[in-house]
Write an enzyme that holds these catalytic residues in place. Structure first.
Site, short mmCIF file in Angstrom:
data_model
loop_
_atom_site.label_atom_id
_atom_site.label_comp_id
_atom_site.label_asym_id
_atom_site.label_seq_id
_atom_site.Cartn_x
_atom_site.Cartn_y
_atom_site.Cartn_z
N SER A 14 0.80 -1.23 0.00
CA SER A 14 0.00 0.00 0.00
C SER A 14 0.83 1.28 0.00
O SER A 14 0.40 2.31 0.51
CB SER A 14 -0.95 0.07 1.21
OG SER A 14 -1.77 -1.04 1.23
N LEU A 19 0.43 4.01 -8.44
CA LEU A 19 0.39 5.45 -8.66
C LEU A 19 1.78 5.96 -9.06
O LEU A 19 1.93 6.79 -9.95
CB LEU A 19 -0.04 6.10 -7.35
CG LEU A 19 -0.73 7.43 -7.45
CD1 LEU A 19 -1.99 7.30 -8.29
CD2 LEU A 19 -1.09 7.90 -6.04
N ASP A 71 -4.74 -0.92 -10.52
CA ASP A 71 -3.62 -0.06 -10.90
C ASP A 71 -3.66 0.31 -12.39
O ASP A 71 -3.16 1.35 -12.79
CB ASP A 71 -2.28 -0.73 -10.57
CG ASP A 71 -1.96 -0.59 -9.08
OD1 ASP A 71 -2.36 0.43 -8.49
OD2 ASP A 71 -1.33 -1.50 -8.51
N CYS A 380 -24.56 1.13 -13.95
CA CYS A 380 -24.68 -0.32 -14.02
C CYS A 380 -25.78 -0.81 -13.07
O CYS A 380 -26.96 -0.67 -13.36
CB CYS A 380 -23.32 -0.97 -13.77
SG CYS A 380 -23.23 -2.62 -14.49
N GLY A 382 -26.75 0.62 -10.55
CA GLY A 382 -27.51 1.83 -10.23
C GLY A 382 -28.55 2.15 -11.28
O GLY A 382 -29.59 2.74 -10.99
N HIS A 514 -19.84 1.39 -17.58
CA HIS A 514 -19.06 2.07 -16.53
C HIS A 514 -18.27 3.24 -17.12
O HIS A 514 -17.10 3.10 -17.48
CB HIS A 514 -18.09 1.07 -15.89
CG HIS A 514 -18.78 0.07 -15.03
ND1 HIS A 514 -19.08 0.30 -13.71
CD2 HIS A 514 -19.26 -1.17 -15.31
CE1 HIS A 514 -19.71 -0.75 -13.21
NE2 HIS A 514 -19.82 -1.66 -14.16
N GLU A 516 -16.98 5.69 -15.70
CA GLU A 516 -15.87 6.12 -14.84
C GLU A 516 -14.54 5.54 -15.30
O GLU A 516 -13.48 6.11 -15.04
CB GLU A 516 -16.15 5.76 -13.37
CG GLU A 516 -16.09 4.28 -12.99
CD GLU A 516 -17.39 3.51 -13.22
OE1 GLU A 516 -18.21 3.96 -14.05
OE2 GLU A 516 -17.58 2.44 -12.60
N1 GLN Z 1 -25.04 -7.16 -10.59
C1 GLN Z 1 -25.39 -6.54 -11.81
C2 GLN Z 1 -25.15 -7.43 -13.02
O1 GLN Z 1 -24.39 -8.36 -12.96
C3 GLN Z 1 -24.67 -5.21 -11.99
C4 GLN Z 1 -23.19 -5.37 -12.15
C5 GLN Z 1 -22.45 -4.06 -11.98
O2 GLN Z 1 -22.97 -3.11 -11.44
N2 GLN Z 1 -21.22 -4.02 -12.43
O3 GLN Z 1 -25.72 -7.19 -14.05
#
Ligand code: GLN
Length: 542
Positions: A14, A19, A71, A380, A382, A514, A516
Site C-alpha cells: 500500500s 500510482l 492499478d 450499471c 444503479g 461504466h 468512470e
Molecule cells: N449485478 C449486476 C449485473 O451483474 C450489476 C453489475 C455491476 O454493477 N457491475 O448485471
C-alpha cells in the site's frame, strides 16, 4: 526500441506503487516518449474478476474485455493510453498457461520447472505487444520477500542480462518512516528491503522513498551508501495533497532526469508539465463545492470505487468545484424515513454492485432523488435499481425485480444468455463458470437524437465499457417509456437498453456501462462533468 523499467516495492504494501508507476509514465510522456504500463500480479487467481471487492478493490475493465487490477486504472488516468488484456497478468494465468502447454506436450518430455519454464512464460508476457512503446513500465505486485513474487523477480533479473542493462532499469519503492518517540526518520527498513532484492540478484538503479516529511541530505546519503546507489538515485516521494501533483513532484526531485541518464537519453530537455500544473491548480483552488451522496455496498472500502471517485473529482475539475463525497451504506435506507439523510446532498449516485443485500435501500435512494428532483446518476447496478424503482412506482408494475435475486414474476432486469458483439453472437448460461463470463469490455451504443445524453456526448454513437451479467429487459420498454423513462441509448441491434433517462427531471440518468473507467483528469468524462454541473445548479437552488 523499447526500454524496460521494472518497479518493485518493499517494506510494506500500500505504498502506492501503481500510482508511482503511473506518475513516472506521465512524466516520461511529458518528455515526448511513448509509454505503456503493465502489471504482474503474484497471486494465483487467473484474474481479479472473481475476487471480492473487500479483498481486491475495484476490478478495472479494459476495452478488449479483460478484468484487471485497479492499478491499470491509474495507468490510464495518468497517461491516457488505453490498457489492453496484455497489460495485466497473474501468477495464476502464467501457471495455467505453462500447465496447458505441458498437457499439450509442448515441452517434448522435459521436466517442467519454475526456471526456465515459468520464468520464460513471464518474460514472453513482459515483452509481448509493446513494440510501439519507447518505454515499458512494468510493475511487480506485492512486496519483495513474498514467496509468490520470486518467479517474477527472477524473470525480470534475467531480462536485465538478456536485453542489456542499458535497456533495463530497476526502481524500488520503499518507506522511510518517521519514529515520533525518537524524532527521527529511519533508513533501516529501506536497507533491509534492498538487501532482500539483492538476495535475488537485483541491484536497484533508483530508490523511490515514500515519506511523510522531507528526508534530510544526511539520511539520503546514508541510504545511497548502504544500498549501493548514487546519491541522486535516492528520490524522495513525499506525501502530497492531490495525486495529480505526483508527476510534478517527481520531476522536482529529478526522477525523470535519473531515468534519462540511466538510458543515455536527452537529459537537457525539460518535460512539458503544463497539463498537470493546471489540474493541480484547479483541484487546489476551486470556486465552490458540491456534495454527492454515493449509495453503495462497499462504501467503507473506497478502493472498491477507485475509478468512480476519481471520475467525480474530474467532473469537479471541469466545473471548477470541489466534489465532497458522502459514502453511504445502502442498507441504512431500508429503515422507514432514513432517506431523509439525503436531504443535504446535491446529487445522488448509485454505483455498480452485485447481490441482493442493500438493494431496497438503493431503490429508496432512487425514489428520493426522483421525487425531490435531486440529480441522479445510476451506474450499471444503479441503472438497474432506477429501472426497478420507476417500474414499481411510476409504471405500476408492482412485483418488478431482477432475476439476480432469484425468480421474479416481473423480470424487469434479467439474466442475459445471448448477445451480439459486433457481428458475433456470444452465449452464456446460468451454470457457466463465474470467471470471465460477464458482458465485458467496450460495446457500441446508439443514442436517441432528442435525448439528454445525445446532447451531453455530442455524438450519436458512443462506445463504453461493460461488466455485468444482467440487463434491463427490453420487453418492458413500452410500459416504462409511457411512464416517462426514456430508453435513450440502445445496443446497435436495439435489444439491449444501455441508457435510460427521466424526461421530467433536472438530471436523472442511468447507464448500463461504466463511464468512470474512461474518465481522465485532463479529459473528464462528459457524463461526470454534466452530472456535477447539475449538482452545482441544485446547490444554487438551496
Ligand atoms: N449485478 C449486476 C449485473 O451483474 C450489476 C453489475 C455491476 O454493477 N457491475 O448485471
Amino acid at each position: 526500441m523499447t526500454r524496460f523499467i521494472f518497479i518493485t516495492g518493499g517494506v510494506v504494501s500500500s505504498l502506492g506503487k501503481g500510482l508511482a508507476s503511473a506518475a513516472l509514465g506521465a512524466l516520461l510522456q511529458a518528455r515526448g516518449f511513448k509509454v505503456r504500463l503493465r502489471k504482474l500480479d503474484p497471486y494465483l487467481n487467473v484474474d481479479p474478476g472473481t475476487m471480492s471487492p473487500f479483498q481486491h478493490g475495484e476490478v478495472y475493465v479494459t476495452d478488449d474485455g479483460a478484468e484487471t487490477d485497479l492499478d491499470l486504472g491509474h495507468y490510464e488516468r495518468f497517461t491516457g493510453v488505453a490498457s489492453r488484456q496484455s497489460d495485466n497478468v497473474t501468477a495464476g494465468r502464467i501457471y495455467s498457461t505453462v500447465i496447458a502447454r505441458e498437457r499439450h506436450g509442448d515441452y517434448l518430455g522435459a521436466t517442467v520447472q519454475v526456471i526456465p519454464h515459468v520464468t520464460d512464460a513471464i518474460k514472453e508476457f513482459i515483452t509481448a505487444d509493446c513494440e510501439d512503446a519507447d518505454f515499458l513500465l512494468c510493475e511487480i505486485g506485492g512486496t519483495v520477500g513474498d514467496i509468490e513474487s520470486l518467479p517474477f523477480l527472477e524473470a525480470i533479473r534475467q531480462m536485465g542480462n538478456e536485453v542489456g542493462r542499458e535497456r533495463a532499469m530497476y526502481v524500488h519503492l520503499t518507506l522511510v518512516p518517521y519514529i515520533a518517540t525518537a524524532g527521527e526518520l529511519k533508513t533501516k527498513p529501506t536497507q533491509h528491503s534492498v538487501k532482500e532484492l539483492l538476495s535475488v540478484g537485483i541491484q536497484p538503479d533508483g530508490l523511490l522513498c515514500r515519506s511523510d516529511r522531507e528526508i534530510p541530505y544526511a539520511e539520503r546519503r546514508k541510504i545511497a551508501q548502504f544500498c549501493n546507489v548514487r546519491e541522486e538515485a535516492v528520490i524522495q516521494a513525499l506525501d502530497v495533497d492531490t495525486i495529480y501533483q505526483v508527476p510534478i513532484s517527481y520531476h522536482e526531485q529529478g526522477f525523470d532526469e535519473l531515468v534519462c541518464r540511466h538510458f543515455g537519453l536527452d537529459q537537457g530537455r525539460q518535460p512539458d508539465l503544463s497539463r498537470w500544473i493546471e489540474i493541480v491548480e484547479r483541484v487546489r483552488s476551486p470556486e465552490g463545492e458540491v456534495k454527492i451522496g454515493v449509495v453503495g455496498k462497499y462504501t467503507h472500502l473506497q478502493d472498491s470505487y477507485k475509478s468512480l471517485s476519481e471520475a467525480l473529482v474530474h467532473g469537479g475539475i471541469s466545473n471548477n468545484v470541489r466534489v465532497n463525497l458522502d459514502w453511504i451504506e445502502a442498507e441504512i435506507f431500508e429503515t422507514e424515513g432514513a432517506v431523509q439523510k439525503l436531504d443535504d446532498v446535491n446529487g445522488i449516485l448509485v454505483p455498480g454492485g452485485f447481490g441482493e443485500r442493500g438493494t431496497e435501500g438503493k431503490i429508496a435512494a432512487v425514489k428520493f432523488a426522483r421525487e425531490h428532483k435531486v440529480p441522479y446518476f445510476g451506474i450499471c447496478f444503479g441503472m438497474q435499481m432506477a429501472v426497478i424503482e420507476v417500474a414499481r412506482n411510476l409504471a405500476g408494475i408492482s412485483g418488478a425485480g431482477s432475476t439476480e435475486f432469484g425468480a421474479t414474476e416481473k423480470p424487469v432486469v434479467g439474466l442475459l444468455t445471448e448477445w451480439m458483439r459486433g457481428d458475433e453472437l456470444e452465449r452464456r448460461n446460468a451454470e457457466d463458470n463465474l470467471g470471465g463470463t460477464m458482458r465485458l469490455g467496450a460495446y457500441e451504443c446508439h443514442l436517441a437524437p432528442d435525448s439528454r445524453v445525445a446532447g451531453i456526448y455530442d455524438t450519436p454513437v458512443i462506445s463504453e465499457r461493460h461488466r455485468h451479467r444482467y440487463e434491463v429487459n427490453i420487453n418492458y420498454q413500452e410500459d416504462l417509456e409511457s411512464a416517462g423513462l426514456m430508453f435513450s441509448g440502445l445496443s446497435p441491434d436495439k435489444e439491449l437498453p444501455e441508457i435510460v433517462e427521466l424526461r421530467d427531471h433536472p438530471w436523472f440518468i442511468g447507464v448500463q456501462f461504466h463511464p468512470e473507467l474512461r474518465s481522465k483528469p485532463f479529459d473528464p468524462h462528459p457524463l461526470f462533468s454534466s452530472f456535477i454541473e447539475a449538482a452545482v445548479n441544485k446547490s444554487r437552488l438551496v
